[in-house]
Scaffold this motif. Structure first.
Motif, PDB file in Angstrom:
ATOM      1  N   ASP A  41       0.842  -1.197   0.000  1.00 22.58           N
ATOM      2  CA  ASP A  41       0.000   0.000   0.000  1.00 22.58           C
ATOM      3  C   ASP A  41       0.883   1.255   0.000  1.00 22.58           C
ATOM      4  N   SER A  42       0.303   2.338  -0.447  1.00 24.97           N
ATOM      5  CA  SER A  42       1.039   3.591  -0.636  1.00 24.97           C
ATOM      6  C   SER A  42       1.703   4.079   0.646  1.00 24.97           C
ATOM      7  N   MET A  43       1.009   3.993   1.756  1.00 23.48           N
ATOM      8  CA  MET A  43       1.557   4.459   3.024  1.00 23.48           C
ATOM      9  C   MET A  43       2.806   3.660   3.421  1.00 23.48           C
ATOM     10  N   SER A  44       2.746   2.342   3.263  1.00 21.81           N
ATOM     11  CA  SER A  44       3.902   1.494   3.580  1.00 21.81           C
ATOM     12  C   SER A  44       5.068   1.798   2.646  1.00 21.81           C
ATOM     13  N   PHE A  45       4.767   1.984   1.354  1.00 17.30           N
ATOM     14  CA  PHE A  45       5.813   2.293   0.379  1.00 17.30           C
ATOM     15  C   PHE A  45       6.528   3.583   0.764  1.00 17.30           C
ATOM     16  N   HIS A  46       5.764   4.617   1.107  1.00 15.42           N
ATOM     17  CA  HIS A  46       6.371   5.907   1.433  1.00 15.42           C
ATOM     18  C   HIS A  46       7.116   5.865   2.761  1.00 15.42           C
TER      19      HIS A  46
ATOM     20  N   GLY B  29       8.976   3.368   3.670  1.00 17.69           N
ATOM     21  CA  GLY B  29      10.260   2.742   3.367  1.00 17.69           C
ATOM     22  C   GLY B  29      10.137   1.793   2.205  1.00 17.69           C
ATOM     23  N   HIS B  30      11.132   1.838   1.309  1.00 19.56           N
ATOM     24  CA  HIS B  30      11.124   0.952   0.141  1.00 19.56           C
ATOM     25  C   HIS B  30      12.551   0.730  -0.344  1.00 19.56           C
ATOM     26  N   ILE B  31      12.711  -0.231  -1.209  1.00 24.38           N
ATOM     27  CA  ILE B  31      14.016  -0.526  -1.795  1.00 24.38           C
ATOM     28  C   ILE B  31      14.362   0.613  -2.754  1.00 24.38           C
ATOM     29  N   PRO B  32      15.555   1.199  -2.617  1.00 21.25           N
ATOM     30  CA  PRO B  32      15.934   2.301  -3.515  1.00 21.25           C
ATOM     31  C   PRO B  32      15.798   1.893  -4.983  1.00 21.25           C
ATOM     32  N   GLY B  33      15.226   2.802  -5.758  1.00 19.45           N
ATOM     33  CA  GLY B  33      15.039   2.549  -7.182  1.00 19.45           C
ATOM     34  C   GLY B  33      13.698   1.922  -7.519  1.00 19.45           C
ATOM     35  N   SER B  34      12.945   1.529  -6.490  1.00 20.08           N
ATOM     36  CA  SER B  34      11.645   0.912  -6.771  1.00 20.08           C
ATOM     37  C   SER B  34      10.595   1.990  -6.966  1.00 20.08           C
TER      38      SER B  34
ATOM     39  N   GLU C 121      14.265  -5.345   4.533  1.00 21.27           N
ATOM     40  CA  GLU C 121      14.498  -4.335   5.571  1.00 21.27           C
ATOM     41  C   GLU C 121      15.211  -4.944   6.776  1.00 21.27           C
ATOM     42  N   TYR C 122      14.852  -6.165   7.139  1.00 22.88           N
ATOM     43  CA  TYR C 122      15.479  -6.850   8.276  1.00 22.88           C
ATOM     44  C   TYR C 122      16.962  -7.118   8.003  1.00 22.88           C
ATOM     45  N   ARG C 123      17.262  -7.593   6.816  1.00 20.47           N
ATOM     46  CA  ARG C 123      18.630  -7.977   6.486  1.00 20.47           C
ATOM     47  C   ARG C 123      19.495  -6.818   5.999  1.00 20.47           C
ATOM     48  N   LEU C 124      18.875  -5.818   5.377  1.00 23.52           N
ATOM     49  CA  LEU C 124      19.633  -4.711   4.784  1.00 23.52           C
ATOM     50  C   LEU C 124      19.028  -3.358   5.187  1.00 23.52           C
ATOM     51  N   PRO C 125      18.972  -3.057   6.482  1.00 29.38           N
ATOM     52  CA  PRO C 125      18.311  -1.812   6.911  1.00 29.38           C
ATOM     53  C   PRO C 125      18.945  -0.553   6.320  1.00 29.38           C
ATOM     54  N   ALA C 126      20.215  -0.593   6.021  1.00 28.51           N
ATOM     55  CA  ALA C 126      20.886   0.576   5.435  1.00 28.51           C
ATOM     56  C   ALA C 126      20.499   0.780   3.971  1.00 28.51           C
ATOM     57  N   ARG C 127      19.878  -0.235   3.365  1.00 24.14           N
ATOM     58  CA  ARG C 127      19.481  -0.144   1.962  1.00 24.14           C
ATOM     59  C   ARG C 127      17.979   0.018   1.833  1.00 24.14           C
ATOM     60  N   VAL C 128      17.412   0.834   2.711  1.00 23.53           N
ATOM     61  CA  VAL C 128      15.996   1.172   2.665  1.00 23.53           C
ATOM     62  C   VAL C 128      15.903   2.676   2.494  1.00 23.53           C
ATOM     63  N   GLU C 129      15.143   3.096   1.505  1.00 22.89           N
ATOM     64  CA  GLU C 129      14.916   4.518   1.280  1.00 22.89           C
ATOM     65  C   GLU C 129      13.640   4.915   2.012  1.00 22.89           C
ATOM     66  N   ARG C 130      13.742   5.969   2.794  1.00 21.91           N
ATOM     67  CA  ARG C 130      12.593   6.443   3.559  1.00 21.91           C
ATOM     68  C   ARG C 130      12.262   7.870   3.135  1.00 21.91           C
ATOM     69  N   SER C 131      11.002   8.229   3.229  1.00 22.23           N
ATOM     70  CA  SER C 131      10.592   9.600   2.894  1.00 22.23           C
ATOM     71  C   SER C 131      11.383  10.577   3.745  1.00 22.23           C
ATOM     72  N   GLY C 132      11.951  11.578   3.093  1.00 23.29           N
ATOM     73  CA  GLY C 132      12.710  12.582   3.802  1.00 23.29           C
ATOM     74  C   GLY C 132      14.154  12.200   4.062  1.00 23.29           C
ATOM     75  N   SER C 133      14.568  11.010   3.594  1.00 25.98           N
ATOM     76  CA  SER C 133      15.965  10.618   3.821  1.00 25.98           C
ATOM     77  C   SER C 133      16.735  10.563   2.525  1.00 25.98           C
TER      78      SER C 133
END
Length: 112
Positions: free
Chosen positions: A31-36, A38-43, A100-112
């Protein structure tokens, strides 16, 4: 007549593809809220409303990776997308939750 199918993709393989700048289309069907949140960069977020844009812009011969929460819903979406003419479709095993569990540094978050 054969049914178009998808392949399973491991997190390790997707991570390697992203590190190597492999050309691919990465879609997130959560869903849109979950995507915004945090998501995989480039998705890009894929919803019923954005499917026509995907069809217009995504190369059909380029790998297409579908991401959901846990890797279950993405299988159904991947099978459907394979039936729409995408040649190489993958469902990410474990989904965004495992990424997200295995690669927390590779998650893009809104505002980051």
């Amino acid at each position: 007549m054969t049914t178009p199918s998808f392949q399973h993709l491991t997190i390790e393989t997707l991570e390697r593809w992203l590190e190597n700048d492999t050309l691919l289309t990465l879609v997130d069907i959560r869903d849109s809220m979950s995507f915004h949140a945090g998501h995989i960069p480039g998705s890009r977020h894929l919803s019923n409303d954005s499917v026509p844009t995907l069809f217009e812009t995504a190369p059909r011969q380029q790998p297409l990776v579908v991401v959901c929460y846990h890797g279950h819903s993405s299988q159904q979406a991947a099978a459907w997308l394979a039936g729409q003419g995408f040649a190489e479709v993958y469902s990410l095993d474990g989904g965004f939750t495992e990424w997200e569990y295995r690669l927390p540094a590779r998650v893009e978050r809104s505002g980051s």
